[in-house]
Design a protein around this motif. Structure first.
Motif, PDB file in Angstrom:
ATOM      1  N   MET A   1       0.854  -1.199   0.000  1.00  0.00           N
ATOM      2  CA  MET A   1       0.000   0.000   0.000  1.00  0.00           C
ATOM      3  C   MET A   1       0.886   1.245   0.000  1.00  0.00           C
ATOM      4  SD  MET A   1      -3.286   0.678   0.000  1.00  0.00           S
ATOM      5  CE  MET A   1      -3.990  -0.806   0.695  1.00  0.00           C
ATOM      6  N   ASN A   2       0.726   2.097  -1.004  1.00  0.00           N
ATOM      7  CA  ASN A   2       1.534   3.316  -1.110  1.00  0.00           C
ATOM      8  C   ASN A   2       0.742   4.517  -0.599  1.00  0.00           C
ATOM      9  OD1 ASN A   2       3.832   2.111  -2.328  1.00  0.00           O
ATOM     10  ND2 ASN A   2       2.773   2.069  -4.296  1.00  0.00           N
ATOM     11  N   VAL A   3       1.265   5.149   0.440  1.00  0.00           N
ATOM     12  CA  VAL A   3       0.585   6.278   1.095  1.00  0.00           C
ATOM     13  C   VAL A   3       1.525   7.472   1.129  1.00  0.00           C
ATOM     14  CG1 VAL A   3      -0.488   7.101   3.225  1.00  0.00           C
ATOM     15  CG2 VAL A   3      -0.747   4.697   2.542  1.00  0.00           C
ATOM     16  N   ILE A   4       1.051   8.625   0.673  1.00  0.00           N
ATOM     17  CA  ILE A   4       1.844   9.845   0.768  1.00  0.00           C
ATOM     18  C   ILE A   4       1.034  10.934   1.463  1.00  0.00           C
ATOM     19  CG2 ILE A   4       1.179  10.709  -1.541  1.00  0.00           C
ATOM     20  CD1 ILE A   4       4.185  11.737  -1.682  1.00  0.00           C
ATOM     21  N   VAL A   5       1.689  11.650   2.351  1.00  0.00           N
ATOM     22  CA  VAL A   5       1.076  12.769   3.071  1.00  0.00           C
ATOM     23  C   VAL A   5       1.680  14.059   2.541  1.00  0.00           C
ATOM     24  CG1 VAL A   5       0.668  13.839   5.318  1.00  0.00           C
ATOM     25  CG2 VAL A   5       0.782  11.342   5.132  1.00  0.00           C
ATOM     26  N   ILE A   6       0.802  15.029   2.219  1.00  0.00           N
ATOM     27  CA  ILE A   6       1.243  16.294   1.623  1.00  0.00           C
ATOM     28  C   ILE A   6       0.749  17.452   2.480  1.00  0.00           C
ATOM     29  CG2 ILE A   6       1.027  17.819  -0.383  1.00  0.00           C
ATOM     30  CD1 ILE A   6       0.630  15.305  -2.102  1.00  0.00           C
ATOM     31  N   GLY A   7       1.641  18.390   2.795  1.00  0.00           N
ATOM     32  CA  GLY A   7       1.244  19.561   3.572  1.00  0.00           C
ATOM     33  C   GLY A   7       2.421  20.457   3.855  1.00  0.00           C
ATOM     34  N   LYS A   8       2.194  21.435   4.704  1.00  0.00           N
ATOM     35  CA  LYS A   8       3.244  22.378   5.084  1.00  0.00           C
ATOM     36  C   LYS A   8       3.813  22.015   6.450  1.00  0.00           C
ATOM     37  CE  LYS A   8       2.467  26.603   2.506  1.00  0.00           C
ATOM     38  NZ  LYS A   8       2.500  28.070   2.604  1.00  0.00           N
ATOM     39  N   PRO A   9       5.076  21.593   6.491  1.00  0.00           N
ATOM     40  CA  PRO A   9       5.709  21.358   7.790  1.00  0.00           C
ATOM     41  C   PRO A   9       6.032  22.678   8.466  1.00  0.00           C
ATOM     42  CG  PRO A   9       7.286  21.027   6.028  1.00  0.00           C
ATOM     43  CD  PRO A   9       5.966  21.328   5.365  1.00  0.00           C
ATOM     44  N   ARG A  10       6.186  22.655   9.778  1.00  0.00           N
ATOM     45  CA  ARG A  10       6.493  23.897  10.482  1.00  0.00           C
ATOM     46  C   ARG A  10       7.236  23.595  11.780  1.00  0.00           C
ATOM     47  NH1 ARG A  10       0.348  24.499  12.389  1.00  0.00           N
ATOM     48  NH2 ARG A  10       0.555  23.634  14.477  1.00  0.00           N
ATOM     49  N   ILE A  11       7.780  24.627  12.360  1.00  0.00           N
ATOM     50  CA  ILE A  11       8.385  24.567  13.679  1.00  0.00           C
ATOM     51  C   ILE A  11       7.417  25.215  14.664  1.00  0.00           C
ATOM     52  CG2 ILE A  11      10.386  25.168  15.086  1.00  0.00           C
ATOM     53  CD1 ILE A  11      11.043  23.372  12.704  1.00  0.00           C
ATOM     54  N   ASP A  12       7.111  24.520  15.744  1.00  0.00           N
ATOM     55  CA  ASP A  12       6.236  25.059  16.781  1.00  0.00           C
ATOM     56  C   ASP A  12       7.076  25.626  17.925  1.00  0.00           C
ATOM     57  OD1 ASP A  12       3.771  24.464  15.588  1.00  0.00           O
ATOM     58  OD2 ASP A  12       3.814  22.410  16.343  1.00  0.00           O
ATOM     59  N   VAL A  13       6.915  26.918  18.181  1.00  0.00           N
ATOM     60  CA  VAL A  13       7.584  27.573  19.306  1.00  0.00           C
ATOM     61  C   VAL A  13       6.500  27.891  20.335  1.00  0.00           C
ATOM     62  CG1 VAL A  13       8.997  29.506  20.082  1.00  0.00           C
ATOM     63  CG2 VAL A  13       9.314  28.565  17.768  1.00  0.00           C
ATOM     64  N   THR A  14       6.535  27.200  21.458  1.00  0.00           N
ATOM     65  CA  THR A  14       5.455  27.287  22.443  1.00  0.00           C
ATOM     66  C   THR A  14       5.938  27.941  23.734  1.00  0.00           C
ATOM     67  OG1 THR A  14       4.491  25.243  21.558  1.00  0.00           O
ATOM     68  CG2 THR A  14       3.734  25.973  23.731  1.00  0.00           C
ATOM     69  N   GLU A  15       5.271  29.026  24.108  1.00  0.00           N
ATOM     70  CA  GLU A  15       5.509  29.669  25.396  1.00  0.00           C
ATOM     71  C   GLU A  15       4.389  29.228  26.336  1.00  0.00           C
ATOM     72  OE1 GLU A  15       8.217  31.137  25.262  1.00  0.00           O
ATOM     73  OE2 GLU A  15       8.507  32.033  23.288  1.00  0.00           O
ATOM     74  N   ILE A  16       4.750  28.645  27.480  1.00  0.00           N
ATOM     75  CA  ILE A  16       3.750  28.087  28.390  1.00  0.00           C
ATOM     76  C   ILE A  16       3.534  29.034  29.567  1.00  0.00           C
ATOM     77  CG2 ILE A  16       3.149  26.116  29.838  1.00  0.00           C
ATOM     78  CD1 ILE A  16       4.904  24.395  28.064  1.00  0.00           C
ATOM     79  N   VAL A  17       2.264  29.399  29.806  1.00  0.00           N
ATOM     80  CA  VAL A  17       1.919  30.313  30.896  1.00  0.00           C
ATOM     81  C   VAL A  17       0.838  29.686  31.762  1.00  0.00           C
ATOM     82  CG1 VAL A  17       2.522  32.381  29.569  1.00  0.00           C
ATOM     83  CG2 VAL A  17       0.186  31.496  29.469  1.00  0.00           C
ATOM     84  N   ASP A  18       0.735  30.147  33.011  1.00  0.00           N
ATOM     85  CA  ASP A  18      -0.287  29.603  33.899  1.00  0.00           C
ATOM     86  C   ASP A  18      -1.656  30.206  33.622  1.00  0.00           C
ATOM     87  OD1 ASP A  18       0.329  32.120  34.785  1.00  0.00           O
ATOM     88  OD2 ASP A  18       0.764  31.541  36.853  1.00  0.00           O
ATOM     89  N   ASN A  19      -1.686  31.365  33.027  1.00  0.00           N
ATOM     90  CA  ASN A  19      -2.930  31.968  32.547  1.00  0.00           C
ATOM     91  C   ASN A  19      -2.574  32.991  31.484  1.00  0.00           C
ATOM     92  OD1 ASN A  19      -2.624  34.710  33.966  1.00  0.00           O
ATOM     93  ND2 ASN A  19      -2.548  33.266  35.693  1.00  0.00           N
ATOM     94  N   PHE A  20      -3.523  33.251  30.582  1.00  0.00           N
ATOM     95  CA  PHE A  20      -3.212  34.093  29.434  1.00  0.00           C
ATOM     96  C   PHE A  20      -3.123  35.562  29.851  1.00  0.00           C
ATOM     97  CE2 PHE A  20      -3.753  36.120  25.306  1.00  0.00           C
ATOM     98  CZ  PHE A  20      -2.926  35.328  24.525  1.00  0.00           C
ATOM     99  N   PRO A  21      -2.086  36.266  29.348  1.00  0.00           N
ATOM    100  CA  PRO A  21      -1.928  37.674  29.742  1.00  0.00           C
ATOM    101  C   PRO A  21      -2.973  38.573  29.093  1.00  0.00           C
ATOM    102  CG  PRO A  21      -0.309  37.077  28.081  1.00  0.00           C
ATOM    103  CD  PRO A  21      -1.012  35.808  28.459  1.00  0.00           C
ATOM    104  N   LEU A  22      -3.288  39.664  29.753  1.00  0.00           N
ATOM    105  CA  LEU A  22      -4.174  40.660  29.169  1.00  0.00           C
ATOM    106  C   LEU A  22      -3.434  41.405  28.064  1.00  0.00           C
ATOM    107  CD1 LEU A  22      -5.741  42.148  32.428  1.00  0.00           C
ATOM    108  CD2 LEU A  22      -6.844  40.587  30.803  1.00  0.00           C
ATOM    109  N   GLU A  23      -4.175  41.839  27.060  1.00  0.00           N
ATOM    110  CA  GLU A  23      -3.567  42.593  25.962  1.00  0.00           C
ATOM    111  C   GLU A  23      -2.921  43.872  26.510  1.00  0.00           C
ATOM    112  OE1 GLU A  23      -4.733  44.445  21.573  1.00  0.00           O
ATOM    113  OE2 GLU A  23      -6.245  43.438  22.795  1.00  0.00           O
ATOM    114  N   GLY A  24      -1.691  44.095  26.083  1.00  0.00           N
ATOM    115  CA  GLY A  24      -0.971  45.282  26.513  1.00  0.00           C
ATOM    116  C   GLY A  24      -0.208  45.115  27.811  1.00  0.00           C
TER     117      GLY A  24
END
Length: 327
Positions: A1-24
Motif C-alpha cells: 500500500m503506497n501512502v503519501i502525506v502532503i502539507g506544510k511542515p512547520r516549527i512550533d515555538v510554544t511559550e507556556i503560561v499559567d494563565n493568558f496575559p491581558l492585551e498590553g
C-alpha cells in the motif's frame, strides 16, 4: 500500500503560561518548547508509528531547523525523497502561547508562502492525504494520480478548500466547514440538526464525510444511518494536535478497511487523548493505547486487525464512554 502525506511542515515555538496575559500587559515565562510540527507532519509520523509505510512531501527551509525537521521524519522511517528543501527561505513557524489552566493556545503563524513545485512521484500512490495547507502540492498530486484515493482535512471555510474537497474520496470536516457547505447550523440541543447536516452533505457531495466536532464528539454515516459519538471527558493539557490525531486515526482506519463504527471510535478517542499531552511529535499516541481505550482487539500487524462484532461494538463503546447512537 503506497501512502503519501502532503502539507506544510512547520516549527512550533510554544511559550507556556499559567494563565493568558491581558492585551498590553507583560507576562514573564519560564517554560518554552521548540518542536517539529504541522498537522501533516503529525499525521505522517502517527501513521508510521502505527505501522503504515509513509512518504512525505512538503517544503522546508534550508536553515538548520528545516534540515532537522526532515531528519525527524526520517527517524520515524518516513521516506522523505519528496521533501523539497528551499535554501532561499525559512521553514514555517507557529509561535503560540499555551495556557496551562485550560490547555488552549493562541497562535501566530509565520507562513513562508512557498509551495511544492514537484508533483510527480516514482510510484503510484493508493492514498494521498492532505491537510489543505499546500494547495499546489495537493492539486498537482490529484491531477497526476487521479486513481488515488484522496483523504482531506477540511477545516477552513474557503473556495480553495471547497474546490479541493471535490477531488476527494474521504473528508474529515470541521463543524464550520460542514455548516458553510450545507448552510445548516448545528444545534447540539436539537439532534435533528446533526441528521440534517449529514443528509444534506450526502445529497451534495460524492465524498464520504466524517465530522470532527472537537468539543462535541464525532459524527459519521454507516449504512445510510447517521451516527454520533459524544465527546470524552478529559483534563486537557494542549489542544494543538487534536485535529491531527483525529485525522491520523481516520486515515489508519480507512487504509486498513476497518468497520466505520470502529473508525469513528478510534478517531474520537485519539482526538481527546491527544489533548491530554503536549502537542509535539514526540508525544504521538500509541496505537495500542487507543485501541485498548476503545476495547478493540488489535494485533501488531495492521493487516491482521481484528474488529469486534456489532453487539460487542455497542458494549465496548459503553466501556470507553463513547456509545455510538443513531441521531
Amino acid at each position: 500500500m503506497n501512502v503519501i502525506v502532503i502539507g506544510k511542515p512547520r516549527i512550533d515555538v510554544t511559550e507556556i503560561v499559567d494563565n493568558f496575559p491581558l492585551e498590553g500587559k507583560d507576562k514573564k515565562i519560564t517554560k518554552r518548547i521548540i518542536s517539529n510540527g504541522g498537522i501533516s507532519v503529525y499525521v505522517a509520523c502517527m501513521l508510521a508509528k502505527w505501522g503504515i509505510n509513509v512518504y512525505y512531501s512538503g517544503v522546508v527551509g534550508g536553515e538548520e531547523e528545516g534540515i532537522k525537521l526532515k531528519s525527524k521524519l526520517e527517524e520515524y522511517h518516513i521516506d522523505t525523497k519528496f521533501v523539497e528543501v528551499n535554501y532561499e527561505t525559512k521553514t514555517n513557524k507557529n509561535y503560540s502561547v499555551l495556557n496551562e489552566s485550560n490547555g488552549t493556545r493562541t497562535n501566530i503563524i509565520f507562513d513562508n508562502e512557498q509551495f511544492l513545485t514537484k508533483h510527480k512521484f516514482d510510484f503510484d500512490p493508493d492514498y494521498i492525504i492532505v491537510d489543505g495547507t499546500d494547495m499546489a502540492g495537493a492539486i498537482g498530486a490529484s491531477n497526476n494520480y487521479p486513481n488515488a484515493k484522496m483523504i482531506m482535512l477540511a477545516n477552513v471555510v474557503s473556495k480553495e478548500y471547497y474546490n479541493l474537497s471535490k477531488r476527494c474520496a474521504y473528508i474529515v470536516a470541521s463543524e464550520n466547514f460542514a455548516s458553510a457547505l450545507t448552510k445548516i447550523a448545528i444545534n447540539y440541543n436539537k439532534s435533528k440538526t446533526l441528521v440534517d447536516v449529514m443528509q444534506k452533505i450526502q445529497d451534495l457531495e460524492n465524498a464520504k464525510y466524517t465530522l470532527n466536532l472537537l468539543n462535541h464528539g464525532t459524527l459519521y454515516v454507516k449504512d445510510r444511518q447517521v451516527k454520533y459519538i459524544p465527546k470524552i471527558e478529559v483534563k486537557p493539557v494542549d489542544n494543538l494536535m487534536m485535529e491531527a490525531a483525529f485525522l491520523g486515526a481516520f486515515c489508519y482506519g480507512i487504509i486498513n478497511n476497518l468497520d466505520m463504527d470502529v473508525i469513528g471510535k478510534i478517531c474520537n478517542m485519539a482526538c481527546y487523548k491527544a489533548s491530554e499531552k503536549l502537542g509535539t511529535i514526540d508525544n504521538i499516541l500509541d496505537k495500542q493505547e487507543i485501541f485498548d481505550a476503545c476495547s478493540i482487539k488489535v494485533d501488531t500487524k495492521p493487516e491482521s486487525m481484528e474488529t469486534i462484532e456489532s453487539k460487542q461494538v455497542e458494549e465496548s463503546n459503553k466501556n470507553a464512554n463513547t456509545e455510538a447512537s443513531n441521531v
